[in-house]
Motif scaffolding. Sequence first.
Motif, PDB file in Angstrom:
ATOM      1  N   UNK A  36       0.841  -1.200   0.000  1.00  0.00           N
ATOM      2  CA  UNK A  36       0.000   0.000   0.000  1.00  0.00           C
ATOM      3  C   UNK A  36       0.881   1.257   0.000  1.00  0.00           C
ATOM      4  N   UNK A  37       1.972   1.241   0.776  1.00  0.00           N
ATOM      5  CA  UNK A  37       2.862   2.412   0.840  1.00  0.00           C
ATOM      6  C   UNK A  37       3.511   2.658  -0.528  1.00  0.00           C
ATOM      7  N   UNK A  47      -5.048   1.883 -11.232  1.00  0.00           N
ATOM      8  CA  UNK A  47      -4.925   0.627 -10.476  1.00  0.00           C
ATOM      9  C   UNK A  47      -6.209  -0.181 -10.480  1.00  0.00           C
ATOM     10  N   UNK A  48      -6.068  -1.496 -10.659  1.00  0.00           N
ATOM     11  CA  UNK A  48      -7.213  -2.397 -10.461  1.00  0.00           C
ATOM     12  C   UNK A  48      -6.767  -3.509  -9.504  1.00  0.00           C
ATOM     13  N   UNK A  58      -7.414  -1.998  -0.612  1.00  0.00           N
ATOM     14  CA  UNK A  58      -8.034  -0.737  -1.058  1.00  0.00           C
ATOM     15  C   UNK A  58      -8.262   0.219   0.106  1.00  0.00           C
ATOM     16  N   UNK A  59      -8.503  -0.369   1.311  1.00  0.00           N
ATOM     17  CA  UNK A  59      -8.726   0.503   2.472  1.00  0.00           C
ATOM     18  C   UNK A  59      -7.422   1.173   2.917  1.00  0.00           C
ATOM     19  N   UNK A  60      -6.278   0.633   2.458  1.00  0.00           N
ATOM     20  CA  UNK A  60      -4.985   1.190   2.875  1.00  0.00           C
ATOM     21  C   UNK A  60      -4.401   2.162   1.859  1.00  0.00           C
ATOM     22  N   UNK A  61      -5.046   2.256   0.665  1.00  0.00           N
ATOM     23  CA  UNK A  61      -4.461   3.156  -0.336  1.00  0.00           C
ATOM     24  C   UNK A  61      -5.328   4.408  -0.474  1.00  0.00           C
ATOM     25  N   UNK A  62      -4.644   5.524  -0.761  1.00  0.00           N
ATOM     26  CA  UNK A  62      -5.390   6.785  -0.751  1.00  0.00           C
ATOM     27  C   UNK A  62      -5.623   7.352  -2.141  1.00  0.00           C
ATOM     28  N   UNK A  63      -5.615   6.436  -3.159  1.00  0.00           N
ATOM     29  CA  UNK A  63      -5.961   6.877  -4.508  1.00  0.00           C
ATOM     30  C   UNK A  63      -7.107   6.003  -5.014  1.00  0.00           C
TER      31      UNK A  63
END
Length: 266
Positions: A36-37, A47-48, A58-63
């Motif tokens: 995620x980082x 991203x898919x 998905x809950x850890x990524x901010x895009x």
Amino acid sequence: MIVGIDAGGTLIKVAYTENGSLHFIKYPIAEIERVAAWINELENPTICVTGGKSGVLRSLININSKEMVEFDATHLGVQYLLDRMGRSEDVYVVTNVGTGTSIHCIQNNMQERLGGTGVGGGTLVGLSHLLAGVTDYEEIVALASKGSRDRIDLKVKHIYEGKEPPISGELTASNFGNDLFCVAGELSKEELLATVVGLVGETVSTVSVLAARQCASSTIIYIGSSFIHNPLLKEVVESYTVLRGATPLFLENGEFSGAVGAMISL
Ligand code: ADP
């Protein structure tokens, strides 16, 4: 950058294209935060994400990211990787030996899940730990490839003593079914691990061949990370599939099928 990610039960598989070339990387699921980082630092990625742990990632990524059902992603990815191998199959069975095993029929450009078995790569790692105390995947497969199953498995020919069996005597009558009471204490890690691989390989290939009867093809394409550095599993699966009248094919980079499918869906 265009990125497809398959976050599975054991491993996260990443496929991405950069400057026109395709790259593959995998991480243990325990490193989901690291993945995620990495995503969070990319500049304008598309991203898919697919797989059972896609929600967590998905809950850890901010895009913004797209999500896809893993069976559809795998189907797309298998088609793409087959094409890269110069193959043109359009009707076939896909057996994905991941943590567990899932079996699909591909025809008319659609995939249908035929079934599966809980015996898979997770069984390989779990039983290897319990029986031989080995936990590292690479060590498991290296030791297994040096072992013999002769003292642990019971073959059909052992039962049909002095008599011609009605099926090949070389078939396993019972995995771990030999008379183990007198040899239990002296079995090596190599023998135990080879027999675990045999159990997993024979189960997944037998179930695949039976499932293939519901599909208009006897070509079985095997994918999944359980085949990584695991020549013994490939050998068991290949010989059992052939013995039972089907044609096996091991897809190059097949463990990245889900990630590739997610990537090319974008
Ligand atoms: P999933 O999508 O369920 O994570 P994979 O197709 O990635 O499934 O397969 C997971 C299996 O791959 C594991 O159960 C194990 O048998 C095998 N495997 C291959 N490489 C590794 C590794 N480096 N660490 C752990 N398991 C591995």
